[in-house]
Design an enzyme around this catalytic site. Sequence first.
Site, PDB file in Angstrom:
ATOM      1  CB  CYS A   1      -1.150   0.057   1.707  1.00  0.00           C
ATOM      2  SG  CYS A   1      -2.009   1.304   1.405  1.00  0.00           S
TER       3      CYS A   1
ATOM      4  CG  ASP B   1      -0.939   4.427   5.114  1.00  0.00           C
ATOM      5  OD1 ASP B   1       0.348   4.684   5.821  1.00  0.00           O
ATOM      6  OD2 ASP B   1      -2.149   4.404   5.657  1.00  0.00           O
TER       7      ASP B   1
ATOM      8  NE  ARG C   1      -0.678   5.308   8.766  1.00  0.00           N
ATOM      9  CZ  ARG C   1      -1.793   5.516   8.950  1.00  0.00           C
ATOM     10  NH1 ARG C   1      -2.126   5.110  10.265  1.00  0.00           N
ATOM     11  NH2 ARG C   1      -3.040   4.724   8.447  1.00  0.00           N
TER      12      ARG C   1
ATOM     13  CG  HIS D   1      -1.300  -0.746   6.187  1.00  0.00           C
ATOM     14  ND1 HIS D   1      -2.526   0.387   7.040  1.00  0.00           N
ATOM     15  CD2 HIS D   1      -1.585   0.248   4.910  1.00  0.00           C
ATOM     16  CE1 HIS D   1      -2.856   1.076   5.679  1.00  0.00           C
ATOM     17  NE2 HIS D   1      -2.462   0.914   4.613  1.00  0.00           N
TER      18      HIS D   1
ATOM     19  CB  CYS E   1      -5.969  -0.378   4.795  1.00  0.00           C
ATOM     20  SG  CYS E   1      -5.653   0.087   2.930  1.00  0.00           S
TER      21      CYS E   1
END
Length: 211
Positions: free
Chosen positions: A42, A44, A46, A98, A101
């Site tokens: 992903c 993302d 983080r 994750h 999400c």
Amino acid sequence: MNDHKLLLLANKAWAEQLRDERPDYFARQAEEQKPNFLWIGCSDSRVAPDQITNSPPGVMSIHRNVANLVYEDDRNFMAVLQTALERTRVRHIILCGHYGCGGVEQGWKQQGRGAIGEWVAGVHDVYTEHREEVDALPETQRLNRMVELNVRDQLVRLARMALVQSAFAAGQELILHGWVYDLRDGILKPLMTIDANTRLDTVERPQPVLV
């Protein structure tokens, strides 16, 4: 100081440290890449694959998108996959989601708009396939189970792609892994694996690993 200038300073410090420790490091890096892994994850901010696996440059190729989806009509992704299988010949492909999400949630609940809505529409297909299981869970557990099921379905879709099937048929050493990253403790949690001997028509749903 501007944020982007801090990044440039950090980059310079990182490069200087590596040159001090290993003077030939960048010369060797410039010669050729031979990654052992392709990471599909992903986008993302983080979930930085090299950081959470403590991997130096050159260990893994990385492809990231919202909700770690694989589509055969995504020419960017298909080019990455072809390079990984035919040129660098990675031995492992890791598809990692994750927990928590937002892309999976938007796709599952059909809340996305514009480009994001179009992109994550495939997640609703995952929900449709596993609706009975997801709806039977407490509300607080549904999103994270959808994350796990999305990893499962994307990994199976990946395994069915012609490029992967050709690699399996040619006897290429290749294993596909489905993992989930937990933002709350920083730990990667394996869900499933697929190799040349796996029967894709009988791949079971992974057991929930979320506690």
